[in-house]
Design an enzyme around this catalytic site. Structure first.
Site, mmCIF file in Angstrom:
data_model
loop_
_atom_site.group_PDB
_atom_site.id
_atom_site.type_symbol
_atom_site.label_atom_id
_atom_site.label_comp_id
_atom_site.label_asym_id
_atom_site.label_seq_id
_atom_site.Cartn_x
_atom_site.Cartn_y
_atom_site.Cartn_z
ATOM 1 N N LYS A 178 2.352 4.646 1.026
ATOM 2 C CA LYS A 178 2.344 5.270 2.348
ATOM 3 C C LYS A 178 2.132 6.767 2.168
ATOM 4 O O LYS A 178 3.066 7.498 1.833
ATOM 5 C CB LYS A 178 3.662 4.983 3.070
ATOM 6 C CG LYS A 178 3.692 5.495 4.484
ATOM 7 C CD LYS A 178 4.902 4.948 5.216
ATOM 8 C CE LYS A 178 4.911 5.336 6.684
ATOM 9 N NZ LYS A 178 5.067 6.762 6.908
ATOM 10 N N LYS A 220 2.655 -5.307 4.144
ATOM 11 C CA LYS A 220 2.086 -6.014 5.305
ATOM 12 C C LYS A 220 1.929 -7.485 4.949
ATOM 13 O O LYS A 220 1.463 -7.795 3.847
ATOM 14 C CB LYS A 220 0.694 -5.462 5.631
ATOM 15 C CG LYS A 220 0.681 -3.993 5.990
ATOM 16 C CD LYS A 220 -0.740 -3.477 6.157
ATOM 17 C CE LYS A 220 -0.706 -1.985 6.448
ATOM 18 N NZ LYS A 220 -2.035 -1.362 6.324
ATOM 19 N N CYS A 262 36.181 15.716 27.523
ATOM 20 C CA CYS A 262 34.791 16.169 27.422
ATOM 21 C C CYS A 262 34.758 17.695 27.343
ATOM 22 O O CYS A 262 35.322 18.369 28.204
ATOM 23 C CB CYS A 262 33.997 15.686 28.636
ATOM 24 S SG CYS A 262 32.351 16.416 28.727
ATOM 25 N N GLU A 300 0.842 -1.207 0.000
ATOM 26 C CA GLU A 300 0.000 0.000 0.000
ATOM 27 C C GLU A 300 0.870 1.248 0.000
ATOM 28 O O GLU A 300 1.834 1.309 0.756
ATOM 29 C CB GLU A 300 -0.876 -0.008 1.270
ATOM 30 C CG GLU A 300 -1.728 -1.254 1.399
ATOM 31 C CD GLU A 300 -2.123 -1.574 2.844
ATOM 32 O OE1 GLU A 300 -2.145 -0.668 3.685
ATOM 33 O OE2 GLU A 300 -2.388 -2.762 3.121
HETATM 34 S S1 IVH Z 1 -0.614 0.612 8.883
HETATM 35 C C1 IVH Z 1 1.070 -0.711 12.931
HETATM 36 N N1 IVH Z 1 -0.891 1.356 6.434
HETATM 37 O O1 IVH Z 1 2.370 5.301 8.517
HETATM 38 C C2 IVH Z 1 0.510 -0.429 11.600
HETATM 39 N N2 IVH Z 1 0.043 2.930 7.959
HETATM 40 O O2 IVH Z 1 4.660 4.602 10.434
HETATM 41 C C3 IVH Z 1 0.720 0.976 11.157
HETATM 42 N N3 IVH Z 1 0.575 5.115 6.993
HETATM 43 O O3 IVH Z 1 0.996 6.005 11.666
HETATM 44 C C4 IVH Z 1 -0.368 1.501 10.340
HETATM 45 N N4 IVH Z 1 -0.116 4.641 4.966
HETATM 46 O O4 IVH Z 1 0.152 7.320 9.636
HETATM 47 C C5 IVH Z 1 -0.469 1.718 7.651
HETATM 48 N N5 IVH Z 1 -1.236 1.880 4.229
HETATM 49 C C6 IVH Z 1 -0.827 2.229 5.428
HETATM 50 C C7 IVH Z 1 -0.300 3.535 5.705
HETATM 51 C C8 IVH Z 1 0.136 3.835 6.992
HETATM 52 C C9 IVH Z 1 0.406 5.582 5.748
HETATM 53 C C10 IVH Z 1 1.159 5.887 8.097
HETATM 54 C C11 IVH Z 1 0.306 5.964 9.344
HETATM 55 C C12 IVH Z 1 1.108 5.346 10.441
HETATM 56 C C13 IVH Z 1 2.500 5.438 9.902
HETATM 57 C C14 IVH Z 1 3.323 4.306 10.433
#
Ligand code: IVH
Length: 671
Positions: A118, A284, A402, A116
């Protein structure tokens, strides 16, 4: 023309005024000027900056990280923590990620990945009951968020009511709130980047303000689902679409690291054509059962990783190399560079990591260097442009004493790698390094430790200078009458400080052990120790009576940690601080899940288990209230013998009348 100093003075005055207005508007929810006046004030500052290049200030609206959000939202404890993801940059990071999964599951199970994009925004959690959105919460610190339901409801992508008959009666949907690139261009004067715009907008006191900035929402995961019917993440993503949520159209399922690398390469080029900011891809493990087996480390899931895109970089000049000192005495060199805008953020510091890194890259004061900044990672120097180096430049002399207290510094010798550490440390001879003491206090109040609102690092430095605090526990005996009259303080801020200090006194044992600031005892190890000692009395007893070997018994705690603990508590002052703090604070006992049927039973492994890793077996035993210990003694109940067990251990166990069981027998016990 007015002189430079007069212009600067006027400029700083305007910024001061703006900060004051922000404070009243966002924190106290009582504006002191009209919106139109506020906009005019901001424009005045930006105009001045455009006209005079020498004007620049961290707090200027052109640099500011969004608007300061309101502090007055109701808090909400997430039912399932909202953790972050660990990062991968190179193929090797992915290979290691996959290897760890196989190790944990102890088999080459076949699985695929849900891939997915990000999106670089702000995550939010939406709680639905009986088909209606009942609350919307921000991520906050991952454990506790803020209720921002009304603001979230203004986002058109977020369904308020869901008609589908397959929609669970209770579900928490999580996703990303973000702003599209084209919408950002309209408001970019106010924010450093789209992410800050989204964050600032979401946390406005008045939902009408949120509505002014066009926000979007893409759903990507769940916190919990009542009677979860899903087997795969990809299946869940599809169903989200059917329910009326937006999901990313580029989501895809892929099979292995090669496919991930290929997709990443193509997407990296494509990303500039997208109408939103992406900073990488999330991978994932698609099978939710496997996700469940893999579980989490303290900060991130074992079953997912963020594969970042290459970072933005820019060239600039090293103006100086300064040495910073950490609470463990580590000397960290930092390059002060000519401020440069990298991907929307003004960078003026870059970490140089340690002495060896400076030597390896031969970084010198005056050099032109390439600096990289990736997401929220601290900017670092990639390389030096040696062609641009002046003839009389000299290699950087790393201080051998130091810079703060003059003590000797040393590099530890690592017995395992048989190499000297890259990090040089101040020995803090005779406790004379004040800087280390200040850093320890900063650690004590930091987010993962006591987390005291209104007591930041700057305040600690200020209080230290004024001799208001000398050791961590002084925080609980502050002279508030004096503080009230200090610059920047008043009746209200002192009352707030008092109450957040009071609140911080109630603390879990794990956080307390972490807050002491012992080298090698991070959050994860503090948790292991806390699980084992269970209450602070036991911990103090171990420290006072030098019974550290009891801790060595804990699975996961090794000699490095024990030596560090012994070393730390070889100083009487540290023991005294511990005892005093244990009396002032209300330290919650570690209440282990004691309802499982392996309560009070302890286990140890020898030899290889079949089809399951020790880590997973450990986690299952602990879920059933059992304990894992790492040496054979009379407290051990079961020695689990896998393939090729250590004979000596079996003999030792038999001598002590400890039951030696097979993996099969363990399985029966677990049922
Ligand atoms: S899954 C523990 N899926 O990335 C699972 N997060 O570093 C974490 N994010 O806080 C969430 N796209 O703000 C997930 N497809 C996606 C995502 C995603 C962006 C962001 C989200 C999260 C951060 C994790």
């Amino acid at each position: 023309m007015a002189s430079k100093s007069i212009i600067k003075e006027k400029y700083l005055d305007l910024i001061k005024k703006l900060i004051k207005c922000d404070k009243f508007y966002f924190e106290k929810n009582s504006p002191i000027i009209l919106d139109s006046e506020y906009d005019a004030l901001k424009k005045q500052i930006l105009d001045l900056e455009n006209k005079y290049e020498f004007l620049n200030n961290k707090k200027s609206p052109s640099n500011k990280v969004g608007y300061k959000p309101s502090k007055s939202f109701e808090k909400f404890k997430h039912r399932v923590p909202m953790l972050s993801l660990s990062n991968a940059f190179y193929e090797n990071d992915l290979v290691n990620f996959e290897k760890k999964i196989f190790n944990y599951l102890d088999s080459k199970l076949k699985f695929n990945y849900s891939v997915e994009p990000k999106i670089d925004g702000i995550s939010a959690s939406l709680i639905y009951k009986n088909n209606r959105l009942i609350s919307g919460v921000s991520r906050g610190d991952g454990k506790i968020g803020e209720v921002i339901t009304e603001n979230l409801k203004t986002i058109k992508d977020i369904p308020i009511e869901i008609k589908s008959s397959t929609f669970p009666s209770e579900i928490e949907v999580r996703g990303e709130v973000f702003i599209k690139k084209k919408d950002f261009t309209r408001i970019q004067n106010n924010f450093a980047n789209p992410r800050n715009a989204a964050s600032g907008s979401l946390r406005q006191k008045d939902p009408k303000e949120t509505k002014k900035i066009p926000l979007n929402f893409v759903a990507y995961t769940f916190g919990y689902i009542k009677n979860n019917p899903f087997k795969y993440q990809s299946q869940f993503l599809n169903e989200l679409k059917n329910w009326g949520f937006k999901t990313n159209r580029d989501n895809i399922v892929l099979n292995d690291v090669n496919e991930l690398m290929e997709f990443h390469k193509n997407f990296e080029n494509k990303r500039f054509n997208l109408d939103y900011d992406v900073d990488g891809l999330v991978y994932k493990v698609n099978d939710l059962k496997l996700q469940n087996r893999l579980g989490f480390t303290s900060n991130s899931p074992r079953w997912a990783i963020a594969h970042k895109f290459s970072a933005d970089s820019a060239n600039t000049k090293v103006l100086n190399i300064e040495i910073q000192l950490g609470r463990t005495g580590a000397l960290t060199p930092v390059a002060k560079v000519e401020p440069v805008n990298i991907g929307g953020v003004v960078v003026s510091n870059a970490t140089l990591h340690n002495e060896d890194e400076i030597k390896r890259k031969d970084i010198r004061i005056g050099d032109i260097v390439k600096i990289e900044r990736a997401g929220d990672v601290i900017p670092h120097v990639l390389e030096v442009d040696k062609n641009k180096r002046s003839k009389n430049s000299k290699p950087f002399d790393f201080p051998l004493r130091c810079p703060f207290c003059g003590s000797k510094t040393i590099k530890d010798f690592n017995k395992v790698t048989k190499k000297f550490d890259a990090v040089r440390r101040c020995l803090n001879e005779n406790y004379k390094c004040e800087k280390i003491e200040i850093e320890k206090i900063k650690h004590f109040i930091s987010k993962d430790a006591l987390n005291i609102d209104g007591l930041g690092k700057k305040v600690v430095e200020n209080f230290w200078e004024l001799k208001l605090i000398k050791k961590p526990q002084d925080i609980f005996y502050l002279d508030y009458d004096r503080i009230k009259n200090l610059d920047g303080w008043g009746e209200l801020s002192v009352t707030n400080l008092k109450s957040s200090i009071e609140k911080s006194k109630k603390i879990s044992l794990q956080r307390f052990i972490y807050s002491i600031g012992i080298r090698h005892i991070g959050i994860e190890n503090a948790k292991l120790i806390s699980d084992s000692v269970q209450n602070v009395k036991n911990f103090v007893d171990i420290v006072q009576n030098n019974k550290f070997n009891q801790i060595l018994n804990i699975d996961g705690i090794g000699e490095t940690q024990i030596n560090s603990l012994k070393n730390f508590f070889s100083i009487q002052r540290n023991i005294n601080n511990l005892i005093e703090l244990s009396k002032i604070l209300v330290i919650e006992n570690k209440i282990l899940n004691q309802t499982g049927h392996l309560k009070n039973k302890s286990f140890m492994f020898t030899g290889k288990l079949d089809g399951i890793s020790r880590a997973e077996a450990k986690s299952i035993i602990e879920q059933n209230s059992g304990m894992i210990i790492s040496s054979i003694n009379k407290n051990l109940n079961y020695l689990v013998a896998g393939d090729k067990p250590t004979k000596r251990k079996i003999e030792q166990a038999k001598k002590l009348n400890i039951k030696v069981i097979s993996q099969k027998q363990l399985k029966i016990l677990l049922k």
